[in-house]
Scaffold this motif. Sequence first.
Motif, PDB file in Angstrom:
ATOM      1  N   LYS A 139      -7.501   0.308  -4.178  1.00  0.00           N
ATOM      2  CA  LYS A 139      -7.776   0.537  -5.602  1.00  0.00           C
ATOM      3  C   LYS A 139      -6.617  -0.003  -6.451  1.00  0.00           C
ATOM      4  N   LYS A 140      -5.387   0.323  -6.015  1.00  0.00           N
ATOM      5  CA  LYS A 140      -4.220  -0.145  -6.765  1.00  0.00           C
ATOM      6  C   LYS A 140      -4.162  -1.675  -6.801  1.00  0.00           C
ATOM      7  N   ILE A 141      -4.496  -2.268  -5.645  1.00  0.00           N
ATOM      8  CA  ILE A 141      -4.433  -3.733  -5.568  1.00  0.00           C
ATOM      9  C   ILE A 141      -5.456  -4.380  -6.496  1.00  0.00           C
ATOM     10  N   THR A 142      -6.691  -3.881  -6.441  1.00  0.00           N
ATOM     11  CA  THR A 142      -7.723  -4.527  -7.277  1.00  0.00           C
ATOM     12  C   THR A 142      -7.441  -4.330  -8.765  1.00  0.00           C
ATOM     13  N   GLU A 143      -6.715  -3.252  -9.082  1.00  0.00           N
ATOM     14  CA  GLU A 143      -6.393  -3.001 -10.501  1.00  0.00           C
ATOM     15  C   GLU A 143      -5.094  -3.673 -10.933  1.00  0.00           C
ATOM     16  N   SER A 144      -4.368  -4.223  -9.967  1.00  0.00           N
ATOM     17  CA  SER A 144      -3.077  -4.841 -10.305  1.00  0.00           C
ATOM     18  C   SER A 144      -3.274  -6.078 -11.171  1.00  0.00           C
ATOM     19  N   PRO A 145      -2.414  -6.297 -12.120  1.00  0.00           N
ATOM     20  CA  PRO A 145      -2.506  -7.528 -12.931  1.00  0.00           C
ATOM     21  C   PRO A 145      -1.947  -8.741 -12.178  1.00  0.00           C
ATOM     22  N   ASN A 146      -1.274  -8.492 -11.060  1.00  0.00           N
ATOM     23  CA  ASN A 146      -0.604  -9.593 -10.358  1.00  0.00           C
ATOM     24  C   ASN A 146      -1.474 -10.221  -9.273  1.00  0.00           C
ATOM     25  N   GLN A 147      -2.594 -10.773  -9.662  1.00  0.00           N
ATOM     26  CA  GLN A 147      -3.487 -11.395  -8.680  1.00  0.00           C
ATOM     27  C   GLN A 147      -3.002 -12.810  -8.350  1.00  0.00           C
ATOM     28  N   PRO A 148      -3.078 -13.169  -7.090  1.00  0.00           N
ATOM     29  CA  PRO A 148      -2.603 -14.512  -6.708  1.00  0.00           C
ATOM     30  C   PRO A 148      -3.541 -15.606  -7.201  1.00  0.00           C
ATOM     31  N   LYS A 149      -2.969 -16.790  -7.378  1.00  0.00           N
ATOM     32  CA  LYS A 149      -3.772 -18.001  -7.617  1.00  0.00           C
ATOM     33  C   LYS A 149      -4.214 -18.511  -6.258  1.00  0.00           C
ATOM     34  N   ALA A 169      -0.963   1.644   8.585  1.00  0.00           N
ATOM     35  CA  ALA A 169      -0.975   2.023   7.167  1.00  0.00           C
ATOM     36  C   ALA A 169       0.386   1.747   6.523  1.00  0.00           C
ATOM     37  N   ASP A 170       1.467   2.100   7.231  1.00  0.00           N
ATOM     38  CA  ASP A 170       2.813   1.845   6.690  1.00  0.00           C
ATOM     39  C   ASP A 170       3.015   0.357   6.424  1.00  0.00           C
ATOM     40  N   TYR A 171       2.639  -0.426   7.423  1.00  0.00           N
ATOM     41  CA  TYR A 171       2.819  -1.878   7.303  1.00  0.00           C
ATOM     42  C   TYR A 171       2.026  -2.430   6.118  1.00  0.00           C
ATOM     43  N   LEU A 172       0.779  -1.990   5.993  1.00  0.00           N
ATOM     44  CA  LEU A 172      -0.064  -2.501   4.910  1.00  0.00           C
ATOM     45  C   LEU A 172       0.491  -2.085   3.547  1.00  0.00           C
ATOM     46  N   GLU A 173       0.907  -0.826   3.440  1.00  0.00           N
ATOM     47  CA  GLU A 173       1.458  -0.360   2.160  1.00  0.00           C
ATOM     48  C   GLU A 173       2.704  -1.135   1.765  1.00  0.00           C
ATOM     49  N   GLU A 174       3.584  -1.311   2.736  1.00  0.00           N
ATOM     50  CA  GLU A 174       4.839  -2.017   2.447  1.00  0.00           C
ATOM     51  C   GLU A 174       4.551  -3.464   2.040  1.00  0.00           C
ATOM     52  N   LYS A 175       3.695  -4.090   2.836  1.00  0.00           N
ATOM     53  CA  LYS A 175       3.401  -5.496   2.594  1.00  0.00           C
ATOM     54  C   LYS A 175       2.760  -5.725   1.231  1.00  0.00           C
ATOM     55  N   TYR A 176       1.713  -4.951   0.944  1.00  0.00           N
ATOM     56  CA  TYR A 176       0.962  -5.244  -0.281  1.00  0.00           C
ATOM     57  C   TYR A 176       1.641  -4.703  -1.536  1.00  0.00           C
ATOM     58  N   THR A 177       2.465  -3.651  -1.392  1.00  0.00           N
ATOM     59  CA  THR A 177       3.247  -3.186  -2.533  1.00  0.00           C
ATOM     60  C   THR A 177       4.134  -4.322  -3.025  1.00  0.00           C
ATOM     61  N   LYS A 178       4.693  -5.031  -2.063  1.00  0.00           N
ATOM     62  CA  LYS A 178       5.576  -6.146  -2.388  1.00  0.00           C
ATOM     63  C   LYS A 178       4.790  -7.313  -2.999  1.00  0.00           C
ATOM     64  N   ILE A 179       3.736  -7.703  -2.294  1.00  0.00           N
ATOM     65  CA  ILE A 179       2.978  -8.884  -2.748  1.00  0.00           C
ATOM     66  C   ILE A 179       2.359  -8.671  -4.124  1.00  0.00           C
ATOM     67  N   TYR A 180       1.809  -7.472  -4.327  1.00  0.00           N
ATOM     68  CA  TYR A 180       1.134  -7.219  -5.602  1.00  0.00           C
ATOM     69  C   TYR A 180       2.031  -6.490  -6.605  1.00  0.00           C
ATOM     70  N   GLU A 209      -7.657   9.172   8.782  1.00  0.00           N
ATOM     71  CA  GLU A 209      -6.305   9.061   8.235  1.00  0.00           C
ATOM     72  C   GLU A 209      -6.073   7.681   7.611  1.00  0.00           C
ATOM     73  N   LEU A 210      -6.510   6.674   8.366  1.00  0.00           N
ATOM     74  CA  LEU A 210      -6.282   5.311   7.895  1.00  0.00           C
ATOM     75  C   LEU A 210      -7.015   5.063   6.575  1.00  0.00           C
ATOM     76  N   ARG A 211      -8.256   5.539   6.522  1.00  0.00           N
ATOM     77  CA  ARG A 211      -9.049   5.309   5.323  1.00  0.00           C
ATOM     78  C   ARG A 211      -8.417   6.003   4.118  1.00  0.00           C
ATOM     79  N   SER A 212      -7.869   7.197   4.373  1.00  0.00           N
ATOM     80  CA  SER A 212      -7.276   7.956   3.260  1.00  0.00           C
ATOM     81  C   SER A 212      -6.061   7.222   2.684  1.00  0.00           C
ATOM     82  N   ARG A 213      -5.516   6.287   3.438  1.00  0.00           N
ATOM     83  CA  ARG A 213      -4.394   5.528   2.888  1.00  0.00           C
ATOM     84  C   ARG A 213      -4.828   4.140   2.396  1.00  0.00           C
ATOM     85  N   ILE A 214      -5.838   3.574   3.070  1.00  0.00           N
ATOM     86  CA  ILE A 214      -6.266   2.224   2.657  1.00  0.00           C
ATOM     87  C   ILE A 214      -7.020   2.254   1.321  1.00  0.00           C
TER      88      ILE A 214
END
Lengths: 499, 499
Positions: free
Chosen positions: B184-194, B486-497, B174-179
């Motif tokens: 993929k979305k994160i690595t493709e995001s244009p908003n990479q941190p410095k 999974a919820d925590y990771l999605e929420e956190k990284y959606t915001k950051i990226y 289950e976790l993998r199916s969400r991570i």
Amino acid sequence: MTVEQQFLDYVKKIGAYNEALGVLYWDMRTGAPKKGLDQRSEVVGVLATDVFNLSTSDELKGLLDKLELTLSAADEVTNRVFEEVKKQYDLSKKIPAEEYKKFVILQSKSESVWEEAKATNDWAKFMPYLKEMVATLKQFVNYWGVKDDNPYNILLDQYEPGMTTEVLDQVFGELRSRIVPLLKKITESPNQPKTDFLFKHFDKQKQEAFSLDVLKQLSYDFDAGRLDETVHPFATGLNRGDVRITTKYDESDFRSAVFGTIHECGHAIYEQNVSEELTGTPLAGGASMGIHESQSLFYENFVGRNPKFWEQNYEKLQSYSPEQFGDVSIEDFLRAINEVKPSFIRIEADELTYALHIMIRYEIEKGLFNGDLKVEDLPDIWNAKYEEYLGIRPETNAEGILQDVHWAGASFGYFPSYALGYMYAAQFKAAMLKDIPNFDELFEKGDLSPIKAWLTQNVHQYGALKKPLDILKDATGEGLNGNYLADYLEEKYTKIYQL
Amino acid sequence: MTVEQQFLDYVKKIGAYNEALGVLYWDMRTGAPKKGLDQRSEVVGVLATDVFNLSTSDELKGLLDKLELTLSAADEVTNRVFEEVKKQYDLSKKIPAEEYKKFVILQSKSESVWEEAKATNDWAKFMPYLKEMVATLKQFVNYWGVKDDNPYNILLDQYEPGMTTEVLDQVFGELRSRIVPLLKKITESPNQPKTDFLFKHFDKQKQEAFSLDVLKQLSYDFDAGRLDETVHPFATGLNRGDVRITTKYDESDFRSAVFGTIHECGHAIYEQNVSEELTGTPLAGGASMGIHESQSLFYENFVGRNPKFWEQNYEKLQSYSPEQFGDVSIEDFLRAINEVKPSFIRIEADELTYALHIMIRYEIEKGLFNGDLKVEDLPDIWNAKYEEYLGIRPETNAEGILQDVHWAGASFGYFPSYALGYMYAAQFKAAMLKDIPNFDELFEKGDLSPIKAWLTQNVHQYGALKKPLDILKDATGEGLNGNYLADYLEEKYTKIYQL
């Protein structure tokens, strides 16, 4: 496996527990968190019980009995380990187990009562414990079967194998007959040193940096040791590859760290250079308390208080604490660190008066065990002797009879080792001068390693393979002779005080 | 003495040797002089043998047998200690002594071969050892009498009591199916941190000062612990009053010290707050590897990477390394320390990809023990899985199959605990929010003690008195549920990226 091998393995197992205990003690004193100490004491108790049980077991008895039959064919190390282990076994086994248990409890109780009594200057509180302690030890001496009307000798022998009251009476008597008049001349001399600058602020970190620098000069091996801070400085030889030093940084008196470090370094260099073949055996810890002390005092006095040493190091010391030493000449500095001043507290005593503090304790111990001295009378006797030898009389028991922990901890016979250390050290120094006539030049060359090499050659390597007086004899060509110390002191202080 | 008391005394004696060993290990890793280490290993050997002998002795068997008869009348602690000790006794005794000896030798050999193989990227060298290790463990599993066609479960159970492949397959799936899609979305995001400023010079002493400050904020008890420096950071619970932390200061990457310290602090606070009645028993070390890891990750991620935490601490961090952070905004800083980037090395992985590293190891271990996976094929399988889950393929075995010491050390079944730690932590966090809805405000008030209090109440105090899944159930009201993570990771990284 041969009996010899079995025996050595058995002994090394005891050594392993002792090494583990050594690490635990070091840790408890250098920075173990305080909330863990109660539980840590339980751990120490388990390991200490292992050591006691292994040292008094029937299995050990069996090994000793079997080994005794073939001992003549065994090598020197095995013979000495046998002798040492058998001696300790016999001492322990002759005391009925129940009485030994009571003694251990008395010891621990008496130490904590002493601590309180000293803090509150309450001799009456400690007196009954001391009385019971002396009575218990007299009974132990009976069990050990002493028949020569000199029960104190067997106590002496536990710290300084082979030492007797006969020898001590003679050398202490001679030494005192030269120290007391010298001290009188010094105290009456108009040329007293200025010492106020000794007590100015000296930053702790800077003291540490200077101490580390000095340790390197003295050939202390940092791959086989380390320096840490404790309330009471000590050196601890866990094994010859791990001999640690601790020191105390007093920002109002740098001498505590500098001379303390040099002193402990002498102890540590001894154990770092014991022959590798003694590793794990009871011979690795050195020949005796007195020989050990001779090594620490050699470094402290003949190196650390040597004008030649400071010619190389005083500028550095000044740079670490410029406000303190900036306008103090090296001559004034040397006079100050060699000040002689009768004082009440042994551990603060100078090089000259130290032995007098020891003689007072020696005479009292001898009187308690060989004579009819009563514990009740000790404060008066103590004070009278201080007046006689040092010309000062303690006003409180806290700075008199109560000052040392030794008697509370049952360590009767230990004190003389300190004075012996001074005498041995001076005798070694005289012998070393024959082999290294340019001793003083070593400092100018900045290479003190020949000092360590000589001591290793003549003292360190043997550990307890040779007896203290044999080490002395082999290294110096004669038996104990206090005149070397007296000569050194007379020469040194005549110059410093312009007597 | 009752059988119960005898049994507990016996167990605490084992605990005492383990505590002594703990001090020796800590000492060896924090600063023991290198020349003493050979002899110290002998000492460790003596104490470790004591532990092994005591844990497998006939005397212990006798106590276990006697105690079993009256166990129903004994208290909860005794029952759990019994269960734990019996479990270990049975595991050890079912293996023939000769084979166990061979295993210990293999383990030590295989670890040193692994070290060399990793350094020289030489899989062929390590492979035969790994093969023999797997075969040995399979044989052990036979001895333990596993009959359910799932030999891997008994290995899992040794690190995570009660854990099974059935549960892991489900939650990891289950976790993998969400991570994976999130990654993929994160690595493709244009908003990479410095992140360049992360690697600027940060003075070691300043890192230490900041780390000490943070430990105080986290309620780490310095009267029951201390912070030292080591090559590999760890926390070690010697007893609940002495739980030490070490950290590593990398002057080119301050994250190693700061997040490492916070992570180890989580482990340490756990053991500092285990109930006192468990002292000296095997229950005092925590419920399982996974629960332990949940505590360190809770602090590392929910405290140490929390924006609220940095709102209170970033100015301080800037003042310790002004050239590095002076012109970096807190927003940029937070994005940088939360960067997600697929990488080869597990211990350098970020919060999101870490679990994927674990899943790969889990699937391989399961395949080796439950399936027909061959050791020879592991490098290819490893690399293929990295490509599948993380989108990157290791180019060398050193950064692939050879990177972890665990298998060389026979620790099969250990890896899943790390990922479980993340899931437990997120699940605890969700439950904590119900009791402490103003969680984020705690940081503003500068008082994080309610966090520690909640964890102590629900987790720490029990040590291993409760099983991991019972602790989870009682604290959160449900069984293992990876969705919180999974919820925590999605929420956190959606915001950051800004996904």
